[in-house]
Design a protein around this motif. Sequence first.
Motif, PDB file in Angstrom:
ATOM      1  N   ASP A  18       8.907  27.231   2.097  1.00 17.26           N
ATOM      2  CA  ASP A  18       8.538  27.254   3.511  1.00 17.26           C
ATOM      3  C   ASP A  18       7.151  26.650   3.764  1.00 17.26           C
ATOM      4  O   ASP A  18       6.727  26.540   4.909  1.00 17.26           O
ATOM      5  N   LYS A  19       6.457  26.252   2.699  1.00 14.07           N
ATOM      6  CA  LYS A  19       5.140  25.629   2.842  1.00 14.07           C
ATOM      7  C   LYS A  19       5.075  24.375   1.982  1.00 14.07           C
ATOM      8  O   LYS A  19       5.673  24.332   0.913  1.00 14.07           O
ATOM      9  N   PRO A  20       4.333  23.375   2.425  1.00  8.14           N
ATOM     10  CA  PRO A  20       3.676  23.246   3.728  1.00  8.14           C
ATOM     11  C   PRO A  20       4.702  22.989   4.843  1.00  8.14           C
ATOM     12  O   PRO A  20       5.809  22.543   4.579  1.00  8.14           O
ATOM     13  N   THR A  21       4.297  23.250   6.064  1.00  6.87           N
ATOM     14  CA  THR A  21       5.196  23.077   7.205  1.00  6.87           C
ATOM     15  C   THR A  21       5.162  21.638   7.714  1.00  6.87           C
ATOM     16  O   THR A  21       4.247  20.871   7.396  1.00  6.87           O
ATOM     17  N   ARG A  22       6.169  21.286   8.483  1.00 10.69           N
ATOM     18  CA  ARG A  22       6.239  19.932   9.049  1.00 10.69           C
ATOM     19  C   ARG A  22       4.981  19.653   9.878  1.00 10.69           C
ATOM     20  O   ARG A  22       4.511  20.502  10.623  1.00 10.69           O
ATOM     21  N   THR A  79       2.080  18.922   8.453  1.00  8.66           N
ATOM     22  CA  THR A  79       0.908  19.096   7.584  1.00  8.66           C
ATOM     23  C   THR A  79       0.483  17.745   7.013  1.00  8.66           C
ATOM     24  O   THR A  79       1.306  17.023   6.448  1.00  8.66           O
ATOM     25  N   LYS A 121      -4.694  18.238   4.623  1.00  9.62           N
ATOM     26  CA  LYS A 121      -4.489  19.673   4.799  1.00  9.62           C
ATOM     27  C   LYS A 121      -3.803  20.270   3.583  1.00  9.62           C
ATOM     28  O   LYS A 121      -4.145  21.383   3.139  1.00  9.62           O
ATOM     29  N   PHE A 122      -2.842  19.542   3.026  1.00 11.30           N
ATOM     30  CA  PHE A 122      -2.152  20.024   1.829  1.00 11.30           C
ATOM     31  C   PHE A 122      -3.135  20.129   0.661  1.00 11.30           C
ATOM     32  O   PHE A 122      -3.098  21.100  -0.108  1.00 11.30           O
ATOM     33  N   MET A 155      -4.975  23.258   1.026  1.00 16.10           N
ATOM     34  CA  MET A 155      -4.150  24.400   0.630  1.00 16.10           C
ATOM     35  C   MET A 155      -4.179  24.584  -0.886  1.00 16.10           C
ATOM     36  O   MET A 155      -4.348  25.697  -1.391  1.00 16.10           O
ATOM     37  N   LYS A 211       6.585  20.466  -0.781  1.00 16.13           N
ATOM     38  CA  LYS A 211       7.200  21.799  -0.826  1.00 16.13           C
ATOM     39  C   LYS A 211       7.538  22.188  -2.268  1.00 16.13           C
ATOM     40  O   LYS A 211       7.336  23.335  -2.679  1.00 16.13           O
ATOM     41  N   TRP A 250       4.215  22.953  -4.127  1.00 12.57           N
ATOM     42  CA  TRP A 250       3.642  24.232  -3.713  1.00 12.57           C
ATOM     43  C   TRP A 250       4.389  25.400  -4.354  1.00 12.57           C
ATOM     44  O   TRP A 250       3.774  26.375  -4.813  1.00 12.57           O
ATOM     45  N   GLN A 259       2.988  28.351  -7.558  1.00 16.93           N
ATOM     46  CA  GLN A 259       2.985  29.815  -7.519  1.00 16.93           C
ATOM     47  C   GLN A 259       3.286  30.396  -8.903  1.00 16.93           C
ATOM     48  O   GLN A 259       3.118  31.589  -9.132  1.00 16.93           O
TER      49      GLN A 259
END
Length: 383
Positions: free
Chosen positions: A93-97, A99, A103-104, A107, A147, A150, A154
């Motif tokens: 669900d990240k990054p969002t459309r 972005t 910005k990424f 993050m 996506k 990201w 995790q």
Amino acid sequence: MARRLFPGAWLRKPHYAQCDKYKTGVIDGSACSSLCAKETLYFGKCLSTKPNNQMYLGIWGNLQGVIKCQMEEATQPDFGTDPEPRKEIVLFDKPTRGTTVEKFKEMVYGLFKAKLGEQGNLSELVNLILSFADGNKDGRVSLPEAKSAWALLQLEEFLLMVILQDKEHTPKLMGFCGDLYVTERVEYTSLYGISLPWIIELFIPSGFRRSMDQWFTPSWPRKAKIAIGLLEFVEDIFHGPYGNFLMCDTSAKNLGYNDKYDLKMMDMKKIVPEMNLKEIIKDRQCESDSDCIYGTDCRTLCDQSKKRCTTEVIQPNLAKACQLLKDYLLRGAPSDIHEELEKQLYLCIALKVTANQMEMEHSLILNNLKTLLWKKISHTNDS
């Protein structure tokens, strides 16, 4: 075709799930086309037993590799319990459309800062991640590629593999699709032992099983070379440019080696940044020290006055590595070094993080062990 090789729904789920998301444009990565369109990435023997943490031998075109499918929440505390399966609704669900790349990058930088602190060149690490995320090497990172990257970040193991990609004992990353990733093949997937059907395992006493494991090992000079590899890996993660990493499941099943008897880390999921572990464990309620264990063997003390776990892990990585290597190295060791080797191993096992001048002792013992082993095998073909 890959997905026909295994019975059982849970075995098929990872690559079906990845391909569904790839075909709908949610994720992308360097392995997606081979996995989902060309069907040139094949799953072979399953190396794991838990449905939420799958690892397979695999073939990608003409290359052999290991395919890992992490189906768990990577950042949740693990105090001796199996992690819950990850909730699919929050995945990718990240990054969002909308972005931007900048910005990424912010993050990713923020994530590294939270996990590693202000250590090393985090901007350089961010650029390394963006280069890896550019799966089709077109010079830009698309939203589906971001996506995937990201989601991978995790996972503690993936982050550590990126940090240690230039180190000899870390398997090379070959590609990814979503949070499924492929690493180089390791010929021998456990430090020692023999694989038996689970039904037979049930009837073998644990003490006898440990003794039996030691019968199925390489020759002593080759064991010495593998052991040196483990000691070198401990050096790699001890106060490196991105801080100290802690080995929280020091087990023979997490170590492998190639046909040249160079150690390769098979499973690094329970190797975590020290700073991150301190954050996880500091608010842990406890009645005794046994409540303050992360993974299998990262132990802290229970502060009885506060009924909270302290944050200082008692036993350093080197002591745990030596505990694992003790029987492995002493069995069959040449008589002229057996006594000195045993002495050095017990000194090593006795290391404590809280001891005065621990870092100096750590370096001294580690160097003494490596020197002792190298001197004995340097003139052999096995070195």
